[in-house]
Design a protein around this motif. Structure first.
Motif, mmCIF file in Angstrom:
data_model
loop_
_atom_site.group_PDB
_atom_site.id
_atom_site.type_symbol
_atom_site.label_atom_id
_atom_site.label_comp_id
_atom_site.label_asym_id
_atom_site.label_seq_id
_atom_site.Cartn_x
_atom_site.Cartn_y
_atom_site.Cartn_z
ATOM 1 N N LEU A 52 141.130 2.072 51.134
ATOM 2 C CA LEU A 52 139.837 2.629 50.721
ATOM 3 C C LEU A 52 139.520 3.914 51.488
ATOM 4 N N ALA A 53 139.839 3.926 52.780
ATOM 5 C CA ALA A 53 139.577 5.119 53.590
ATOM 6 C C ALA A 53 140.381 6.308 53.088
ATOM 7 N N THR A 54 141.611 6.065 52.673
ATOM 8 C CA THR A 54 142.450 7.142 52.157
ATOM 9 C C THR A 54 141.786 7.844 50.983
ATOM 10 N N ILE A 55 141.133 7.060 50.147
ATOM 11 C CA ILE A 55 140.473 7.626 48.958
ATOM 12 C C ILE A 55 139.171 8.323 49.330
ATOM 13 N N PHE A 56 138.315 7.635 50.078
ATOM 14 C CA PHE A 56 136.939 8.108 50.233
ATOM 15 C C PHE A 56 136.743 9.039 51.422
ATOM 16 N N GLU A 57 137.544 8.910 52.476
ATOM 17 C CA GLU A 57 137.456 9.889 53.563
ATOM 18 C C GLU A 57 137.860 11.271 53.055
ATOM 19 N N ILE A 58 138.948 11.315 52.290
ATOM 20 C CA ILE A 58 139.415 12.604 51.772
ATOM 21 C C ILE A 58 138.411 13.167 50.764
ATOM 22 N N SER A 59 137.851 12.297 49.918
ATOM 23 C CA SER A 59 136.849 12.752 48.942
ATOM 24 C C SER A 59 135.628 13.340 49.649
ATOM 25 N N GLY A 60 135.131 12.638 50.673
ATOM 26 C CA GLY A 60 133.988 13.137 51.422
ATOM 27 C C GLY A 60 134.292 14.448 52.127
ATOM 28 N N SER A 61 135.509 14.561 52.659
ATOM 29 C CA SER A 61 135.900 15.791 53.343
ATOM 30 C C SER A 61 135.826 16.990 52.408
ATOM 31 N N VAL A 62 136.357 16.829 51.199
ATOM 32 C CA VAL A 62 136.431 17.936 50.243
ATOM 33 C C VAL A 62 135.060 18.250 49.648
ATOM 34 N N LEU A 63 134.289 17.203 49.306
ATOM 35 C CA LEU A 63 133.043 17.409 48.571
ATOM 36 C C LEU A 63 131.856 17.749 49.466
ATOM 37 N N LEU A 64 131.843 17.264 50.705
ATOM 38 C CA LEU A 64 130.686 17.475 51.574
ATOM 39 C C LEU A 64 130.992 18.253 52.842
ATOM 40 N N GLY A 65 132.265 18.374 53.196
ATOM 41 C CA GLY A 65 132.622 18.860 54.525
ATOM 42 C C GLY A 65 132.351 20.310 54.801
ATOM 43 N N TYR A 66 132.232 21.126 53.742
ATOM 44 C CA TYR A 66 132.115 22.568 53.960
ATOM 45 C C TYR A 66 130.883 22.945 54.781
ATOM 46 N N LYS A 67 129.772 22.225 54.582
ATOM 47 C CA LYS A 67 128.511 22.652 55.189
ATOM 48 C C LYS A 67 128.505 22.446 56.698
ATOM 49 N N VAL A 68 128.952 21.276 57.155
ATOM 50 C CA VAL A 68 128.998 21.024 58.597
ATOM 51 C C VAL A 68 130.121 21.832 59.243
ATOM 52 N N ALA A 69 131.217 22.059 58.501
ATOM 53 C CA ALA A 69 132.297 22.893 59.027
ATOM 54 C C ALA A 69 131.795 24.296 59.321
ATOM 55 N N ASP A 70 130.910 24.821 58.482
ATOM 56 C CA ASP A 70 130.316 26.136 58.737
ATOM 57 C C ASP A 70 129.498 26.137 60.019
ATOM 58 N N THR A 71 128.790 25.022 60.295
ATOM 59 C CA THR A 71 128.011 24.917 61.535
ATOM 60 C C THR A 71 128.923 24.929 62.750
ATOM 61 N N ILE A 72 130.023 24.191 62.687
ATOM 62 C CA ILE A 72 130.940 24.101 63.816
ATOM 63 C C ILE A 72 131.566 25.453 64.120
ATOM 64 N N ARG A 73 131.998 26.185 63.086
ATOM 65 C CA ARG A 73 132.747 27.416 63.339
ATOM 66 C C ARG A 73 131.856 28.628 63.559
ATOM 67 N N LYS A 74 130.594 28.589 63.072
ATOM 68 C CA LYS A 74 129.741 29.776 63.197
ATOM 69 C C LYS A 74 128.349 29.498 63.749
ATOM 70 N N GLY A 75 127.925 28.214 63.770
ATOM 71 C CA GLY A 75 126.536 27.920 64.126
ATOM 72 C C GLY A 75 126.276 27.737 65.604
ATOM 73 N N ILE A 76 127.299 27.326 66.363
ATOM 74 C CA ILE A 76 127.099 27.059 67.784
ATOM 75 C C ILE A 76 127.155 28.347 68.602
ATOM 76 N N LEU A 77 128.009 29.284 68.171
ATOM 77 C CA LEU A 77 128.200 30.534 68.889
ATOM 78 C C LEU A 77 127.748 31.724 68.047
ATOM 79 N N ASP A 78 127.333 32.783 68.735
ATOM 80 C CA ASP A 78 127.112 34.071 68.077
ATOM 81 C C ASP A 78 128.465 34.778 68.049
ATOM 82 N N ILE A 79 129.165 34.637 66.946
ATOM 83 C CA ILE A 79 130.544 35.132 66.886
ATOM 84 C C ILE A 79 130.619 36.657 66.879
#
Length: 468
Positions: A52-79
C-alpha cells in the motif's frame, strides 16, 4: 554560471546519490509511521503495508509534494545572497543532504522514530551558518516551522482524544454497540473521504490541473464524493459487515442454550441455596461473553476503516515528507539547469517521483524496525484507537501540506499514540498504558535531531569550502 556547466556536474551526480540514500532513510524511519498502528493492531501484515505504501507514498509525493519542496529549497534561506556564488549554495544543499541522511540512518538503527523535517531543516541551518552566518535565514519562516514542531503533536493528540471520545460515547458505550457502529459507518467513511478529497482539490496538484479550481467547486466535489461514498457504504459495506458478525452472535445463542440446559440438570438435585449459587454463576457467564463479543464485533467494524485511514496518512506523508528527501536535490538540479540560484522553475514531477521511489524502498528494506516501535512498543494498539490515531495525524499533516509548512509527521503520529494510550489505553500486566521510558528516549532523540544533523551538515560544508 552557464546552464549545464560541466564544472559542477559532479556535484549534481553526487547529489542524486546522496538524495536517494536520504530518501531511503526517510522511508526506513518515517514511512513506517503511516502503517505502524495498522500492523501493530493486526489489521495489516507488514508486507501488505509495504504494498500500500508503494502506491500511496509515491502518489502523495507527486500530487502534493511540490508545495512543501518549494519551502525546503527556497523558504528557509534567502537564496539571493548566493547570487554569483552558485557553487557555494550547491555545496550547502549537498551538505544538508549528507547531514540529514547520516542522522536518520543512525536513528533507524536504534529503532527511534525521529523527525525527518527536523533533520533537513537543521542541516540547512547548519550549512548556512558556516557559509553566511545568520545572514539570509528567514527567521519568520523558520520560527513558524519550529513552532509547528511543538503544536503538531499537541494538536494531533487533542484531535485523537476528541475523535475517540465521540466513538466511545456514541458507539462503544451505547446500549447496542454493534448497531450503533453499523449506523455510524457511512458517516465515518463519508467524512474521511471528504477531508482527503478536499485536501487534493483545494489549491491542488498542478499535474492534475487543480491549482486554479475555485473554492466553491472544490467543496462541491468533496461533498459529492462524501455523499456517494456514504451511500455505497450504507448499501454494500453495512450489510456485508452485518453478515460477518452474525456467526459470532449465533455462537452466543448456542452458549446461552447450553447454560440453561446445565441449570435444569442441577435443579432438584441440590439444595435451593446451591441452585441459586449455580444459577448465579452460570447466568453471569453468557453476559460477560456477550459483552466481550460485542466489543470484538465493534473492533471488526474498524478493520477496513483503519486501513483506509492508513492509506490517507501514507498519501499525506508522501506529500509532506518527500520534500525532506529531495528538496535540496531540486535546488541543486535547478541551479545546474538554469545557471543561477533563483530557481524560478517549479519542483519537477520526475524528481518528486524519484524521492517517492527511494522512500518506499527504504520502507521495504529497513522499515520494520521503527514500525514496531510505533505500532507495538509505545502502547497497545487496537483497530479503534489505531483508526483514531491515523485520522488525526493525517488531518494534521494534510492541513500543513496545503499551507506549505513542513511539519513532522512523526511528531503527529507519536503524539496521537501517546495521548490515546494515556487517556483510553488498556492496562497490561505492568499496569501501565504507555511505555514512558521508551517515550522519554524518543523525546530525547527529537531534541538532539536538529543540532546533531545541523552539526554534521556544518562540518561537511566547512570541509567542502576548505578543500575547494
Amino acid at each position: 554560471m552557464e546552464p549545464f556547466s560541466s564544472e559542477i556536474l559532479w556535484i549534481v551526480i553526487f547529489g542524486f546519490i546522496i538524495a536517494f540514500i536520504l530518501a531511503f532513510a526517510v522511508g526506513a524511519n518515517d514511512v513506517a509511521n503511516s502503517y505502524g498502528t495498522s500492523v501493530g493492531s493486526g489489521v495489516l501484515t507488514f508486507k501488505q503495508a509495504c504494498i500500500l505504501a508503494t502506491i500511496f507514498e509515491i502518489s502523495g509525493s507527486v500530487l502534493l509534494g511540490y508545495k512543501v519542496a518549494d519551502t525546503i529549497r527556497k523558504g528557509i534561506l534567502d537564496i539571493s545572497i548566493y547570487q554569483n556564488s552558485e557553487k557555494m549554495l550547491m555545496f550547502g544543499m549537498l551538505s544538508a543532504l549528507i547531514g540529514s541522511a547520516i542522522w536518520l540512518l543512525v536513528a533507524t538503527y536504534f529503532r527511534l522514530p525521529v523527525s525527518t523535517t527536523h533533520s533537513i531543516v537543521g542541516s540547512t541551518v547548519g550549512f548556512s551558518l558556516v557559509a553566511h552566518g545568520t545572514q539570509g535565514l528567514h527567521l519568520t519562516t523558520l520560527g513558524s516551522i519550529v513552532l509547528s514542531w511543538f503544536v503538531s503533536p499537541l494538536f494531533s493528540g487533542l484531535v485523537s482524544i476528541m475523535i475517540y471520545s465521540l466513538i466511545q460515547k456514541l458507539i462503544i458505550k451505547s446500549e447496542n454497540p454493534v448497531n450503533s457502529g453499523l449506523i455510524a459507518l457511512p458517516i465515518i467513511y463519508g467524512l474521511t473521504i471528504f477531508v482527503n478529497v478536499l485536501s487534493v482539490t483545494l489549491d491542488g496538484s498542478k499535474l492534475l490541473g487543480m491549482e486554479n479550481i475555485p473554492i466553491w467547486l472544490s467543496f462541491t466535489i468533496s461533498i459529492t464524493a462524501m455523499i456517494l461514498v456514504a451511500i455505497v457504504v450504507q448499501l454494500l459495506v453495512v450489510p456485508w459487515q452485518r453478515r460477518k458478525i452474525q456467526p459470532l452472535d449465533g455462537n452466543d445463542n448456542i452458549s446461552s442454550k447450553q447454560t440453561r440446559d446445565l441449570e435444569s440438570k442441577f435443579n432438584g438435585s441440590v439444595s435451593t441455596i446451591a441452585t441459586m449459587n449455580v444459577s448465579t454463576i452460570s447466568l453471569s457467564a453468557p453476559v460477560i461473553k456477550q459483552q466481550d463479543d460485542s466489543e470484538e464485533n465493534v473492533k471488526r467494524l474498524f478493520h477496513f476503516l483503519q486501513t483506509l485511514t492508513a492509506v490517507f496518512t501514507s498519501f499525506a506523508h508522501g506529500g509532506n515528507d518527500v520534500s525532506n528527501a529531495i528538496g535540496p536535490l531540486i535546488a541543486i538540479w535547478m541551479i545546474y539547469k538554469e545557471g543561477n540560484v533563483l530557481q524560478k522553475s517549479e519542483s519537477p514531477i520526475y524528481l518528486l517521483l524519484f524521492g517517492g521511489v527511494g522512500m518506499v524502498i527504504g520502507l521495504w528494506v529497513l522499515g520494520k524496525r521503527v514500525n514496531d516501535t510505533i505500532g507495538k512498543n509505545i502502547t497497545k494498539i487496537t483497530p479503534i484507537n489505531g483508526f483514531t490515531v491515523e485520522s488525526s495525524a493525517a488531518a494534521t499533516v494534510l492541513l500543513a501540506s496545503k499551507l506549505g509548512i513542513p511539519i513532522s509527521s512523526t511528531h503527529c503520529i507519536v503524539g496521537s499514540v501517546v495521548f490515546v494510550g494515556a487517556v483510553f489505553g488498556e492496562k497490561g500486566q505492568e499496569k501501565k498504558t504507555v511505555d514512558w521510558s521508551l517515550f522519554r528516549s524518543i523525546i530525547f532523540a527529537w531534541l538532539v535531531t536538529l543540532p546533531v544533523a545541523g552539526a554534521i551538515s556544518a562540518f561537511t560544508m566547512w570541509l567542502f569550502l576548505f578543500i575547494t
